[in-house]
Write a protein that holds these residues in place. Structure first.
Motif, PDB file in Angstrom:
ATOM      1  N   GLY A  60       0.796  -1.229   0.000  1.00 20.82           N
ATOM      2  CA  GLY A  60       0.000   0.000   0.000  1.00 20.82           C
ATOM      3  C   GLY A  60       0.825   1.273   0.000  1.00 20.82           C
ATOM      4  O   GLY A  60       0.262   2.366  -0.097  1.00 20.82           O
ATOM      5  N   TRP A  61       2.145   1.130   0.081  1.00 18.92           N
ATOM      6  CA  TRP A  61       2.998   2.311   0.103  1.00 18.92           C
ATOM      7  C   TRP A  61       3.831   2.381  -1.171  1.00 18.92           C
ATOM      8  O   TRP A  61       4.290   1.363  -1.674  1.00 18.92           O
ATOM      9  CB  TRP A  61       3.921   2.300   1.323  1.00 18.92           C
ATOM     10  N   ASP A  62       4.035   3.579  -1.679  1.00 19.56           N
ATOM     11  CA  ASP A  62       4.814   3.775  -2.907  1.00 19.56           C
ATOM     12  C   ASP A  62       6.309   3.754  -2.625  1.00 19.56           C
ATOM     13  O   ASP A  62       7.105   3.281  -3.437  1.00 19.56           O
ATOM     14  CB  ASP A  62       4.450   5.113  -3.571  1.00 19.56           C
ATOM     15  N   GLU A  63       6.716   4.308  -1.498  1.00 22.13           N
ATOM     16  CA  GLU A  63       8.129   4.407  -1.140  1.00 22.13           C
ATOM     17  C   GLU A  63       8.289   4.091   0.341  1.00 22.13           C
ATOM     18  O   GLU A  63       7.486   4.540   1.172  1.00 22.13           O
ATOM     19  CB  GLU A  63       8.674   5.821  -1.424  1.00 22.13           C
ATOM     20  N   VAL A  64       9.349   3.342   0.669  1.00 22.18           N
ATOM     21  CA  VAL A  64       9.673   3.027   2.063  1.00 22.18           C
ATOM     22  C   VAL A  64      11.191   3.105   2.205  1.00 22.18           C
ATOM     23  O   VAL A  64      11.920   2.357   1.550  1.00 22.18           O
ATOM     24  CB  VAL A  64       9.163   1.634   2.487  1.00 22.18           C
ATOM     25  N   VAL A  65      11.681   4.026   3.038  1.00 16.07           N
ATOM     26  CA  VAL A  65      13.113   4.222   3.241  1.00 16.07           C
ATOM     27  C   VAL A  65      13.387   4.310   4.735  1.00 16.07           C
ATOM     28  O   VAL A  65      12.626   4.965   5.480  1.00 16.07           O
ATOM     29  CB  VAL A  65      13.610   5.506   2.533  1.00 16.07           C
ATOM     30  N   GLU A  66      14.493   3.695   5.170  1.00 13.80           N
ATOM     31  CA  GLU A  66      14.853   3.696   6.586  1.00 13.80           C
ATOM     32  C   GLU A  66      16.275   4.246   6.746  1.00 13.80           C
ATOM     33  O   GLU A  66      17.190   3.842   6.022  1.00 13.80           O
ATOM     34  CB  GLU A  66      14.775   2.275   7.147  1.00 13.80           C
ATOM     35  N   VAL A  67      16.462   5.180   7.690  1.00  8.31           N
ATOM     36  CA  VAL A  67      17.778   5.765   7.941  1.00  8.31           C
ATOM     37  C   VAL A  67      18.059   5.742   9.441  1.00  8.31           C
ATOM     38  O   VAL A  67      17.158   5.508  10.256  1.00  8.31           O
ATOM     39  CB  VAL A  67      17.851   7.226   7.425  1.00  8.31           C
ATOM     40  N   ASP A  68      19.326   5.977   9.783  1.00  2.79           N
ATOM     41  CA  ASP A  68      19.692   6.047  11.196  1.00  2.79           C
ATOM     42  C   ASP A  68      19.470   7.460  11.719  1.00  2.79           C
ATOM     43  O   ASP A  68      19.380   8.425  10.951  1.00  2.79           O
ATOM     44  CB  ASP A  68      21.153   5.657  11.372  1.00  2.79           C
ATOM     45  N   TYR A  69      19.371   7.580  13.052  1.00  6.78           N
ATOM     46  CA  TYR A  69      19.229   8.893  13.672  1.00  6.78           C
ATOM     47  C   TYR A  69      19.916   8.866  15.034  1.00  6.78           C
ATOM     48  O   TYR A  69      19.640   7.983  15.862  1.00  6.78           O
ATOM     49  CB  TYR A  69      17.754   9.288  13.832  1.00  6.78           C
ATOM     50  N   ASP A  70      20.802   9.841  15.283  1.00  8.70           N
ATOM     51  CA  ASP A  70      21.525   9.937  16.545  1.00  8.70           C
ATOM     52  C   ASP A  70      20.875  11.024  17.390  1.00  8.70           C
ATOM     53  O   ASP A  70      20.942  12.210  17.054  1.00  8.70           O
ATOM     54  CB  ASP A  70      22.994  10.265  16.269  1.00  8.70           C
ATOM     55  N   SER A  71      20.236  10.620  18.499  1.00 12.75           N
ATOM     56  CA  SER A  71      19.514  11.561  19.349  1.00 12.75           C
ATOM     57  C   SER A  71      20.394  11.987  20.521  1.00 12.75           C
ATOM     58  O   SER A  71      20.716  11.166  21.384  1.00 12.75           O
ATOM     59  CB  SER A  71      18.224  10.933  19.879  1.00 12.75           C
ATOM     60  N   PRO A  72      20.795  13.262  20.578  1.00 14.74           N
ATOM     61  CA  PRO A  72      21.660  13.705  21.679  1.00 14.74           C
ATOM     62  C   PRO A  72      20.933  13.882  23.008  1.00 14.74           C
ATOM     63  O   PRO A  72      21.549  13.798  24.067  1.00 14.74           O
ATOM     64  CB  PRO A  72      22.206  15.036  21.178  1.00 14.74           C
ATOM     65  N   SER A  73      19.623  14.132  22.966  1.00 17.52           N
ATOM     66  CA  SER A  73      18.896  14.404  24.216  1.00 17.52           C
ATOM     67  C   SER A  73      17.609  13.613  24.364  1.00 17.52           C
ATOM     68  O   SER A  73      16.967  13.669  25.415  1.00 17.52           O
ATOM     69  CB  SER A  73      18.568  15.906  24.312  1.00 17.52           C
ATOM     70  N   GLY A  74      17.200  12.884  23.317  1.00 24.14           N
ATOM     71  CA  GLY A  74      15.952  12.119  23.396  1.00 24.14           C
ATOM     72  C   GLY A  74      14.712  12.971  23.351  1.00 24.14           C
ATOM     73  O   GLY A  74      13.650  12.578  23.836  1.00 24.14           O
ATOM     74  N   THR A  75      14.806  14.183  22.700  1.00 24.32           N
ATOM     75  CA  THR A  75      13.660  15.112  22.656  1.00 24.32           C
ATOM     76  C   THR A  75      13.324  15.515  21.224  1.00 24.32           C
ATOM     77  O   THR A  75      12.961  16.670  20.974  1.00 24.32           O
ATOM     78  CB  THR A  75      13.964  16.375  23.482  1.00 24.32           C
ATOM     79  N   LEU A  76      13.430  14.584  20.296  1.00 25.01           N
ATOM     80  CA  LEU A  76      13.155  14.911  18.902  1.00 25.01           C
ATOM     81  C   LEU A  76      11.700  15.349  18.732  1.00 25.01           C
ATOM     82  O   LEU A  76      10.770  14.670  19.169  1.00 25.01           O
ATOM     83  CB  LEU A  76      13.444  13.709  18.005  1.00 25.01           C
ATOM     84  N   THR A  77      11.520  16.513  18.076  1.00 24.80           N
ATOM     85  CA  THR A  77      10.184  17.054  17.803  1.00 24.80           C
ATOM     86  C   THR A  77      10.075  17.351  16.318  1.00 24.80           C
ATOM     87  O   THR A  77      10.937  18.030  15.751  1.00 24.80           O
ATOM     88  CB  THR A  77       9.937  18.347  18.605  1.00 24.80           C
ATOM     89  N   LEU A  78       9.036  16.855  15.693  1.00 22.90           N
ATOM     90  CA  LEU A  78       8.790  17.103  14.271  1.00 22.90           C
ATOM     91  C   LEU A  78       7.912  18.346  14.153  1.00 22.90           C
ATOM     92  O   LEU A  78       6.824  18.410  14.754  1.00 22.90           O
ATOM     93  CB  LEU A  78       8.097  15.891  13.648  1.00 22.90           C
ATOM     94  N   SER A  79       8.367  19.345  13.389  1.00 24.10           N
ATOM     95  CA  SER A  79       7.654  20.619  13.290  1.00 24.10           C
ATOM     96  C   SER A  79       7.411  20.981  11.831  1.00 24.10           C
ATOM     97  O   SER A  79       8.174  20.591  10.946  1.00 24.10           O
ATOM     98  CB  SER A  79       8.468  21.745  13.952  1.00 24.10           C
ATOM     99  N   ASP A  80       6.338  21.747  11.603  1.00 20.42           N
ATOM    100  CA  ASP A  80       6.050  22.203  10.240  1.00 20.42           C
ATOM    101  C   ASP A  80       6.136  23.715  10.179  1.00 20.42           C
ATOM    102  O   ASP A  80       6.495  24.382  11.155  1.00 20.42           O
ATOM    103  CB  ASP A  80       4.677  21.702   9.776  1.00 20.42           C
TER     104      ASP A  80
END
Length: 475
Positions: free
Chosen positions: A397-417
Protein backbone atom coordinates in the motif's frame (compact mmCIF):
# COMPACT_ATOMS: atom_id res chain seq x y z
CA UNK A 1 9.65 90.81 -42.36
CA UNK A 2 12.61 92.41 -40.71
CA UNK A 3 15.87 90.74 -39.77
CA UNK A 4 15.03 91.44 -36.14
CA UNK A 5 11.81 89.43 -36.42
CA UNK A 6 13.58 86.46 -37.96
CA UNK A 7 16.19 86.50 -35.21
CA UNK A 8 13.50 86.55 -32.51
CA UNK A 9 11.60 83.70 -34.17
CA UNK A 10 14.79 81.64 -34.39
CA UNK A 11 15.61 82.34 -30.76
CA UNK A 12 12.08 81.33 -29.73
CA UNK A 13 12.25 77.95 -31.51
CA UNK A 14 15.75 77.22 -30.20
CA UNK A 15 14.75 78.20 -26.66
CA UNK A 16 11.78 75.81 -26.87
CA UNK A 17 13.96 72.95 -28.12
CA UNK A 18 16.90 73.54 -25.76
CA UNK A 19 15.57 71.68 -22.66
CA UNK A 20 14.62 68.58 -24.68
CA UNK A 21 18.01 68.54 -26.39
CA UNK A 22 19.78 68.99 -23.05
CA UNK A 23 17.95 66.11 -21.37
CA UNK A 24 18.44 63.89 -24.42
CA UNK A 25 22.19 64.46 -24.49
CA UNK A 26 22.41 64.13 -20.71
CA UNK A 27 20.57 60.79 -20.73
CA UNK A 28 22.89 59.45 -23.44
CA UNK A 29 25.99 60.42 -21.50
CA UNK A 30 24.79 59.27 -18.06
CA UNK A 31 22.56 56.34 -19.15
CA UNK A 32 19.85 57.79 -16.93
CA UNK A 33 16.51 58.58 -18.56
CA UNK A 34 15.77 61.11 -15.83
CA UNK A 35 12.46 59.51 -14.84
CA UNK A 36 11.39 60.50 -11.32
CA UNK A 37 8.08 60.10 -9.50
CA UNK A 38 6.81 62.65 -7.02
CA UNK A 39 3.50 63.30 -5.33
CA UNK A 40 1.54 66.50 -5.83
CA UNK A 41 -1.36 67.21 -3.53
CA UNK A 42 -3.27 69.86 -1.63
CA UNK A 43 -3.52 70.36 2.10
CA UNK A 44 -6.70 71.57 3.72
CA UNK A 45 -6.04 75.34 3.59
CA UNK A 46 -3.76 75.62 0.57
CA UNK A 47 -5.98 76.98 -2.18
CA UNK A 48 -3.40 76.86 -4.98
CA UNK A 49 -2.56 73.20 -4.45
CA UNK A 50 -6.24 72.28 -4.21
CA UNK A 51 -7.03 73.95 -7.54
CA UNK A 52 -3.95 72.36 -9.11
CA UNK A 53 -5.02 68.88 -7.95
CA UNK A 54 -8.40 69.35 -9.65
CA UNK A 55 -6.84 70.32 -12.99
CA UNK A 56 -6.75 67.37 -15.43
CA UNK A 57 -3.08 67.30 -16.46
CA UNK A 58 -3.66 64.83 -19.28
CA UNK A 59 -5.49 67.43 -21.40
CA UNK A 60 -2.22 68.78 -22.84
CA UNK A 61 0.13 65.84 -22.23
CA UNK A 62 -0.73 64.02 -25.48
CA UNK A 63 -0.86 66.94 -27.97
CA UNK A 64 2.08 66.56 -30.42
CA UNK A 65 2.19 70.30 -31.16
CA UNK A 66 3.09 70.94 -27.51
CA UNK A 67 5.95 68.45 -27.40
CA UNK A 68 9.56 69.66 -27.21
CA UNK A 69 8.58 72.80 -25.34
CA UNK A 70 5.98 73.72 -27.97
CA UNK A 71 8.51 73.90 -30.80
CA UNK A 72 6.15 72.24 -33.38
CA UNK A 73 3.45 74.81 -32.55
CA UNK A 74 5.97 77.64 -32.92
CA UNK A 75 7.13 76.35 -36.31
CA UNK A 76 3.49 76.14 -37.44
CA UNK A 77 2.86 79.69 -36.17
CA UNK A 78 5.99 80.90 -37.96
CA UNK A 79 4.67 79.43 -41.19
CA UNK A 80 1.32 81.15 -40.69
CA UNK A 81 2.99 84.47 -39.93
CA UNK A 82 5.26 84.15 -42.98
CA UNK A 83 2.38 83.25 -45.32
CA UNK A 84 0.34 86.15 -43.98
CA UNK A 85 3.21 88.56 -44.59
CA UNK A 86 3.86 87.26 -48.11
CA UNK A 87 0.19 87.47 -49.12
CA UNK A 88 -0.37 90.92 -47.71
CA UNK A 89 -2.37 89.71 -44.73
CA UNK A 90 -0.03 90.88 -42.01
CA UNK A 91 -2.78 91.22 -39.42
CA UNK A 92 -3.90 87.60 -39.89
CA UNK A 93 -0.31 86.38 -39.59
CA UNK A 94 0.16 88.29 -36.33
CA UNK A 95 -3.10 86.85 -34.97
CA UNK A 96 -1.90 83.29 -35.71
CA UNK A 97 1.45 83.95 -34.00
CA UNK A 98 -0.14 85.59 -30.97
CA UNK A 99 -2.62 82.74 -30.56
CA UNK A 100 0.25 80.24 -30.50
CA UNK A 101 2.08 82.36 -27.94
CA UNK A 102 -1.08 82.60 -25.82
CA UNK A 103 -1.45 78.81 -25.81
CA UNK A 104 2.11 78.37 -24.53
CA UNK A 105 1.67 81.11 -21.93
CA UNK A 106 -1.59 79.61 -20.65
CA UNK A 107 0.09 76.23 -20.39
CA UNK A 108 2.64 77.50 -17.85
CA UNK A 109 1.22 80.60 -16.16
CA UNK A 110 -1.65 78.99 -14.14
CA UNK A 111 0.66 76.68 -12.17
CA UNK A 112 3.08 79.53 -11.52
CA UNK A 113 0.27 81.74 -10.24
CA UNK A 114 -1.16 78.95 -8.02
CA UNK A 115 2.31 78.16 -6.69
CA UNK A 116 2.86 81.83 -5.98
CA UNK A 117 -0.43 81.96 -4.09
CA UNK A 118 0.62 79.08 -1.85
CA UNK A 119 4.08 80.59 -1.50
CA UNK A 120 2.44 83.73 -0.08
CA UNK A 121 0.60 81.54 2.47
CA UNK A 122 3.89 80.09 3.75
CA UNK A 123 6.31 77.14 3.48
CA UNK A 124 3.71 74.67 4.79
CA UNK A 125 1.58 75.20 1.69
CA UNK A 126 4.59 74.89 -0.60
CA UNK A 127 5.15 71.46 0.97
CA UNK A 128 1.89 70.35 -0.63
CA UNK A 129 3.55 70.68 -4.05
CA UNK A 130 6.39 68.31 -3.24
CA UNK A 131 9.95 68.39 -1.85
CA UNK A 132 11.57 71.86 -1.93
CA UNK A 133 14.19 70.89 -4.50
CA UNK A 134 11.45 69.65 -6.85
CA UNK A 135 9.35 72.81 -6.42
CA UNK A 136 12.35 75.03 -7.13
CA UNK A 137 13.32 73.06 -10.22
CA UNK A 138 9.79 72.92 -11.62
CA UNK A 139 9.16 76.62 -11.00
CA UNK A 140 12.43 77.47 -12.72
CA UNK A 141 11.54 75.44 -15.79
CA UNK A 142 8.03 76.94 -15.91
CA UNK A 143 9.53 80.42 -15.89
CA UNK A 144 12.00 79.41 -18.59
CA UNK A 145 9.20 78.07 -20.82
CA UNK A 146 7.64 81.55 -20.80
CA UNK A 147 10.62 82.83 -22.78
CA UNK A 148 9.69 81.37 -26.24
CA UNK A 149 6.14 82.81 -26.36
CA UNK A 150 7.44 86.20 -25.14
CA UNK A 151 10.03 86.18 -27.95
CA UNK A 152 7.26 85.39 -30.46
CA UNK A 153 5.18 88.33 -29.22
CA UNK A 154 8.22 90.58 -29.64
CA UNK A 155 8.89 89.17 -33.11
CA UNK A 156 5.43 90.06 -34.44
CA UNK A 157 5.14 93.37 -32.60
CA UNK A 158 4.58 96.29 -34.93
CA UNK A 159 7.30 98.95 -34.32
CA UNK A 160 6.08 102.35 -33.19
CA UNK A 161 7.96 105.59 -33.74
CA UNK A 162 6.56 107.36 -30.67
CA UNK A 163 6.24 106.18 -27.09
CA UNK A 164 2.92 104.54 -26.41
CA UNK A 165 1.79 103.72 -22.91
CA UNK A 166 1.06 100.01 -22.69
CA UNK A 167 -2.49 98.90 -22.07
CA UNK A 168 -3.85 97.64 -18.78
CA UNK A 169 -3.51 93.98 -19.86
CA UNK A 170 0.21 94.33 -20.62
CA UNK A 171 0.88 96.16 -17.35
CA UNK A 172 -1.06 93.54 -15.37
CA UNK A 173 0.85 90.67 -17.00
CA UNK A 174 4.20 92.30 -16.22
CA UNK A 175 3.16 92.86 -12.61
CA UNK A 176 2.02 89.27 -12.19
CA UNK A 177 5.28 87.89 -13.56
CA UNK A 178 7.32 90.13 -11.27
CA UNK A 179 5.31 89.20 -8.19
CA UNK A 180 5.45 85.52 -9.13
CA UNK A 181 9.24 85.51 -9.39
CA UNK A 182 9.59 87.45 -6.12
CA UNK A 183 7.28 85.13 -4.18
CA UNK A 184 8.95 82.00 -5.51
CA UNK A 185 12.43 83.21 -4.65
CA UNK A 186 11.30 84.26 -1.17
CA UNK A 187 9.40 81.05 -0.50
CA UNK A 188 12.22 78.81 -1.66
CA UNK A 189 14.63 80.65 0.61
CA UNK A 190 12.69 79.27 3.60
CA UNK A 191 14.17 76.28 5.45
CA UNK A 192 13.54 72.93 3.73
CA UNK A 193 12.13 71.40 6.91
CA UNK A 194 13.32 69.16 9.70
CA UNK A 195 13.77 65.40 9.59
CA UNK A 196 13.18 64.14 13.13
CA UNK A 197 15.22 61.26 14.50
CA UNK A 198 13.91 58.09 16.11
CA UNK A 199 14.57 59.47 19.59
CA UNK A 200 12.93 62.82 18.86
CA UNK A 201 9.80 61.03 17.65
CA UNK A 202 9.89 58.60 20.62
CA UNK A 203 9.25 55.65 18.33
CA UNK A 204 10.12 53.21 21.14
CA UNK A 205 7.38 54.69 23.32
CA UNK A 206 9.54 55.47 26.34
CA UNK A 207 8.21 59.03 26.64
CA UNK A 208 11.44 60.81 25.77
CA UNK A 209 10.38 62.44 22.51
CA UNK A 210 11.10 66.13 21.94
CA UNK A 211 8.92 66.84 18.91
CA UNK A 212 5.99 69.01 19.97
CA UNK A 213 4.51 70.21 16.70
CA UNK A 214 3.13 66.80 15.66
CA UNK A 215 0.27 64.71 17.03
CA UNK A 216 0.91 61.23 18.39
CA UNK A 217 -0.68 59.72 15.28
CA UNK A 218 1.61 61.76 13.03
CA UNK A 219 4.67 60.70 15.05
CA UNK A 220 3.74 57.02 14.74
CA UNK A 221 3.18 57.49 11.03
CA UNK A 222 6.63 59.03 10.61
CA UNK A 223 8.18 56.19 12.63
CA UNK A 224 6.61 53.68 10.24
CA UNK A 225 7.63 55.63 7.13
CA UNK A 226 11.25 55.89 8.25
CA UNK A 227 11.44 52.26 9.34
CA UNK A 228 12.20 53.07 12.99
CA UNK A 229 9.64 50.49 14.15
CA UNK A 230 10.81 47.77 11.78
CA UNK A 231 12.06 44.63 13.50
CA UNK A 232 14.38 43.96 10.58
CA UNK A 233 15.62 47.55 10.28
CA UNK A 234 14.77 47.71 6.59
CA UNK A 235 15.22 51.49 6.39
CA UNK A 236 11.57 52.42 5.86
CA UNK A 237 9.71 53.30 2.69
CA UNK A 238 12.10 53.93 -0.17
CA UNK A 239 12.28 57.54 -1.29
CA UNK A 240 10.57 58.93 1.82
CA UNK A 241 13.01 58.22 4.65
CA UNK A 242 14.79 61.55 4.34
CA UNK A 243 11.87 63.76 3.31
CA UNK A 244 11.06 66.59 5.79
CA UNK A 245 8.48 65.81 8.47
CA UNK A 246 6.02 68.38 7.17
CA UNK A 247 6.18 67.01 3.62
CA UNK A 248 5.63 63.39 4.68
CA UNK A 249 2.81 64.26 7.08
CA UNK A 250 1.07 66.54 4.57
CA UNK A 251 1.18 63.87 1.89
CA UNK A 252 0.07 61.24 4.39
CA UNK A 253 -3.02 63.30 5.28
CA UNK A 254 -3.81 63.72 1.60
CA UNK A 255 -3.49 60.00 0.95
CA UNK A 256 -5.68 59.35 3.99
CA UNK A 257 -8.43 61.50 2.49
CA UNK A 258 -8.21 59.59 -0.79
CA UNK A 259 -8.30 56.23 1.02
CA UNK A 260 -11.21 57.35 3.22
CA UNK A 261 -13.24 58.07 0.08
CA UNK A 262 -12.80 54.37 -0.76
CA UNK A 263 -13.67 53.00 2.67
CA UNK A 264 -10.05 52.95 3.84
CA UNK A 265 -9.06 50.39 1.20
CA UNK A 266 -5.42 51.05 0.32
CA UNK A 267 -5.54 48.53 -2.50
CA UNK A 268 -7.74 50.59 -4.83
CA UNK A 269 -5.96 52.13 -7.86
CA UNK A 270 -6.57 55.69 -6.64
CA UNK A 271 -4.39 54.94 -3.61
CA UNK A 272 -2.13 52.15 -4.86
CA UNK A 273 -1.10 53.88 -8.10
CA UNK A 274 -0.77 57.39 -6.70
CA UNK A 275 2.76 58.85 -6.84
CA UNK A 276 2.75 58.89 -3.03
CA UNK A 277 1.00 55.49 -2.88
CA UNK A 278 3.92 53.73 -1.11
CA UNK A 279 3.02 55.70 2.02
CA UNK A 280 -0.14 53.59 2.28
CA UNK A 281 1.92 50.82 3.92
CA UNK A 282 2.43 53.08 6.96
CA UNK A 283 -0.92 54.88 6.88
CA UNK A 284 -2.70 52.92 9.63
CA UNK A 285 -1.55 55.02 12.63
CA UNK A 286 -2.43 58.27 10.85
CA UNK A 287 -5.73 57.34 9.21
CA UNK A 288 -8.62 55.84 11.23
CA UNK A 289 -10.44 54.67 8.08
CA UNK A 290 -7.36 52.75 6.92
CA UNK A 291 -6.83 51.30 10.41
CA UNK A 292 -10.42 50.00 10.45
CA UNK A 293 -10.07 48.56 6.97
CA UNK A 294 -6.80 46.87 7.88
CA UNK A 295 -8.39 45.33 10.97
CA UNK A 296 -11.36 44.08 8.98
CA UNK A 297 -9.13 42.81 6.20
CA UNK A 298 -6.92 41.00 8.72
CA UNK A 299 -9.94 39.33 10.31
CA UNK A 300 -11.25 38.31 6.89
CA UNK A 301 -7.92 36.81 5.87
CA UNK A 302 -7.66 34.94 9.17
CA UNK A 303 -11.13 33.49 8.64
CA UNK A 304 -10.23 32.45 5.08
CA UNK A 305 -6.99 30.87 6.26
CA UNK A 306 -8.75 29.03 9.07
CA UNK A 307 -11.35 27.67 6.63
CA UNK A 308 -8.59 26.67 4.20
CA UNK A 309 -6.67 24.73 6.84
CA UNK A 310 -9.86 23.18 8.19
CA UNK A 311 -10.59 21.77 4.72
CA UNK A 312 -7.12 20.20 4.56
CA UNK A 313 -7.50 18.76 8.05
CA UNK A 314 -10.85 17.29 7.06
CA UNK A 315 -9.32 15.67 3.97
CA UNK A 316 -6.56 14.09 6.08
CA UNK A 317 -9.15 12.94 8.59
CA UNK A 318 -10.88 10.89 5.88
CA UNK A 319 -7.86 8.59 5.58
CA UNK A 320 -8.05 5.40 7.58
CA UNK A 321 -5.91 5.49 10.71
CA UNK A 322 -2.86 3.25 10.56
CA UNK A 323 -3.22 0.00 12.48
CA UNK A 324 0.23 -0.99 13.72
CA UNK A 325 1.14 -4.67 13.87
CA UNK A 326 2.62 -4.20 17.34
CA UNK A 327 1.56 -1.64 19.90
CA UNK A 328 3.61 1.60 19.74
CA UNK A 329 4.60 3.56 22.81
CA UNK A 330 3.09 6.66 21.25
CA UNK A 331 1.09 7.47 18.11
CA UNK A 332 0.15 10.89 16.72
CA UNK A 333 -1.50 12.37 13.63
CA UNK A 334 -1.40 15.87 12.13
CA UNK A 335 -1.76 17.80 8.90
CA UNK A 336 1.69 19.29 8.44
CA UNK A 337 2.74 22.12 6.11
CA UNK A 338 5.90 23.14 4.34
CA UNK A 339 7.03 25.97 2.08
CA UNK A 340 10.37 24.35 1.26
CA UNK A 341 9.64 20.72 0.33
CA UNK A 342 10.37 19.17 3.74
CA UNK A 343 9.13 19.03 7.31
CA UNK A 344 11.90 19.07 9.87
CA UNK A 345 12.69 17.47 13.20
CA UNK A 346 15.13 19.04 15.67
CA UNK A 347 16.34 18.69 19.19
CA UNK A 348 17.20 21.63 21.41
CA UNK A 349 20.53 23.12 20.44
CA UNK A 350 20.48 21.59 16.96
CA UNK A 351 17.88 23.87 15.32
CA UNK A 352 18.57 24.70 11.71
CA UNK A 353 19.90 21.32 10.64
CA UNK A 354 18.97 20.47 7.04
CA UNK A 355 20.20 16.94 6.25
CA UNK A 356 20.55 15.53 2.74
CA UNK A 357 17.70 13.20 1.76
CA UNK A 358 18.07 9.52 0.89
CA UNK A 359 16.03 8.75 -2.24
CA UNK A 360 14.63 12.30 -1.94
CA UNK A 361 12.52 11.13 1.00
CA UNK A 362 14.26 11.21 4.39
CA UNK A 363 17.63 12.35 5.74
CA UNK A 364 19.22 12.65 9.17
CA UNK A 365 22.20 13.93 11.09
CA UNK A 366 22.92 14.28 14.79
CA UNK A 367 19.99 16.13 16.33
CA UNK A 368 18.27 16.79 12.98
CA UNK A 369 15.76 15.07 10.69
CA UNK A 370 14.22 16.07 7.33
CA UNK A 371 11.32 14.39 5.51
CA UNK A 372 9.89 15.25 2.08
CA UNK A 373 6.25 16.36 2.32
CA UNK A 374 5.30 18.43 -0.75
CA UNK A 375 6.39 19.70 -4.15
CA UNK A 376 7.92 22.85 -2.63
CA UNK A 377 4.75 24.21 -1.01
CA UNK A 378 1.91 22.11 0.38
CA UNK A 379 0.77 19.77 3.10
CA UNK A 380 0.94 16.09 4.03
CA UNK A 381 -1.16 13.83 6.23
CA UNK A 382 1.38 12.65 8.79
CA UNK A 383 1.23 9.75 11.26
CA UNK A 384 4.14 9.20 13.67
CA UNK A 385 4.68 6.12 15.82
CA UNK A 386 7.35 5.58 18.48
CA UNK A 387 8.48 2.07 19.48
CA UNK A 388 10.79 0.51 22.04
CA UNK A 389 11.72 -2.27 19.61
CA UNK A 390 11.85 -2.72 15.87
CA UNK A 391 8.32 -2.93 14.35
CA UNK A 392 7.44 -5.39 11.54
CA UNK A 393 8.14 -4.13 8.02
CA UNK A 394 5.09 -2.85 6.12
CA UNK A 395 5.40 -2.30 2.38
CA UNK A 396 1.96 -3.13 0.98
CA UNK A 397 0.00 0.00 0.00
CA UNK A 398 3.00 2.31 0.10
CA UNK A 399 4.81 3.78 -2.91
CA UNK A 400 8.13 4.41 -1.14
CA UNK A 401 9.67 3.03 2.06
CA UNK A 402 13.11 4.22 3.24
CA UNK A 403 14.85 3.70 6.59
CA UNK A 404 17.78 5.77 7.94
CA UNK A 405 19.69 6.05 11.20
CA UNK A 406 19.23 8.89 13.67
CA UNK A 407 21.52 9.94 16.55
CA UNK A 408 19.51 11.56 19.35
CA UNK A 409 21.66 13.71 21.68
CA UNK A 410 18.90 14.40 24.22
CA UNK A 411 15.95 12.12 23.40
CA UNK A 412 13.66 15.11 22.66
CA UNK A 413 13.15 14.91 18.90
CA UNK A 414 10.18 17.05 17.80
CA UNK A 415 8.79 17.10 14.27
CA UNK A 416 7.65 20.62 13.29
CA UNK A 417 6.05 22.20 10.24
CA UNK A 418 5.90 25.73 8.84
CA UNK A 419 2.50 26.46 10.35
CA UNK A 420 3.31 26.01 14.03
CA UNK A 421 2.21 22.36 14.40
CA UNK A 422 4.47 19.83 16.07
CA UNK A 423 4.57 16.14 16.95
CA UNK A 424 6.63 15.29 20.04
CA UNK A 425 7.75 12.17 21.87
CA UNK A 426 9.34 10.47 18.87
CA UNK A 427 12.46 9.26 20.76
CA UNK A 428 10.82 7.62 23.77
CA UNK A 429 13.89 5.58 24.76
CA UNK A 430 15.91 8.71 25.55
CA UNK A 431 19.27 9.72 24.06
CA UNK A 432 21.00 7.25 21.77
CA UNK A 433 20.85 5.54 18.38
CA UNK A 434 17.56 5.17 16.51
CA UNK A 435 16.19 4.09 13.18
CA UNK A 436 13.60 6.17 11.31
CA UNK A 437 11.45 4.33 8.78
CA UNK A 438 9.39 6.58 6.48
CA UNK A 439 6.48 5.34 4.34
CA UNK A 440 5.09 7.57 1.56
CA UNK A 441 2.28 7.53 -0.96
CA UNK A 442 0.97 10.25 -3.26
CA UNK A 443 4.20 11.78 -4.56
CA UNK A 444 3.49 10.75 -8.18
CA UNK A 445 0.07 12.36 -8.05
CA UNK A 446 1.55 15.61 -6.74
CA UNK A 447 4.03 15.73 -9.61
CA UNK A 448 1.50 14.72 -12.28
CA UNK A 449 -1.21 17.34 -11.70
CA UNK A 450 -0.74 21.07 -10.97
CA UNK A 451 -3.46 21.12 -8.31
CA UNK A 452 -3.54 17.74 -6.52
CA UNK A 453 -6.52 16.89 -4.30
CA UNK A 454 -6.42 17.63 -0.59
CA UNK A 455 -4.74 14.93 1.42
CA UNK A 456 -2.90 13.46 -1.58
CA UNK A 457 0.38 12.97 0.33
CA UNK A 458 0.41 10.50 3.23
CA UNK A 459 3.38 9.83 5.48
CA UNK A 460 3.85 7.13 8.11
CA UNK A 461 6.96 7.67 10.25
CA UNK A 462 8.15 4.93 12.59
CA UNK A 463 10.93 5.71 15.11
CA UNK A 464 12.58 2.93 17.14
CA UNK A 465 15.93 2.14 18.77
CA UNK A 466 18.58 0.65 16.47
CA UNK A 467 22.35 0.58 16.07
CA UNK A 468 22.48 0.11 12.28
CA UNK A 469 23.90 3.16 10.47
CA UNK A 470 23.42 2.41 6.78
CA UNK A 471 20.23 3.55 5.05
CA UNK A 472 17.93 0.89 3.61
CA UNK A 473 15.59 1.42 0.66
CA UNK A 474 12.74 -1.11 0.85
CA UNK A 475 10.71 0.33 -2.02
Amino acid sequence: MSRRSWMLWTAAVLAALAPSLYFWVSSLLSEDDGTRYYAYMSSGRCTGAQIHSMTPEHLTSHIPLLDYGGAPLLVLALAGWYVGARTGRDRLGRVVARCAAAVLLLRRLPDLLLLSLDGALGPECLGAWGPPELVSSQAGWDLYHLVPPVLVLLAVRVPRRTFVRRGRLARTAATILTVTATLLVTAQAAPAGEVSTEGELDCAGFGGGTVKRLSEAEKKFLCEVRGYNSFYGDGGIEGWQDAPDRVVVTQGHHLCRVATQHGGDTGVPAVRDAPHGPLAHALGPLCPAVARWQEQEGARKQAEEAAYHAAKDKACGRHRPHRPKIKPVRQGRATMWTEFWTILGWEEGFEGADPDLVEELVGSERGGLAIWAADEIGHACVTVESYRRRPPLEIKGWDEVVEVDYDSPSGTLTLSDGNGKSLTGLTTAGPGAYRVRVHLRGRKLVYQVPDPPDGAVELLIMVFPGEQTKPVVYR
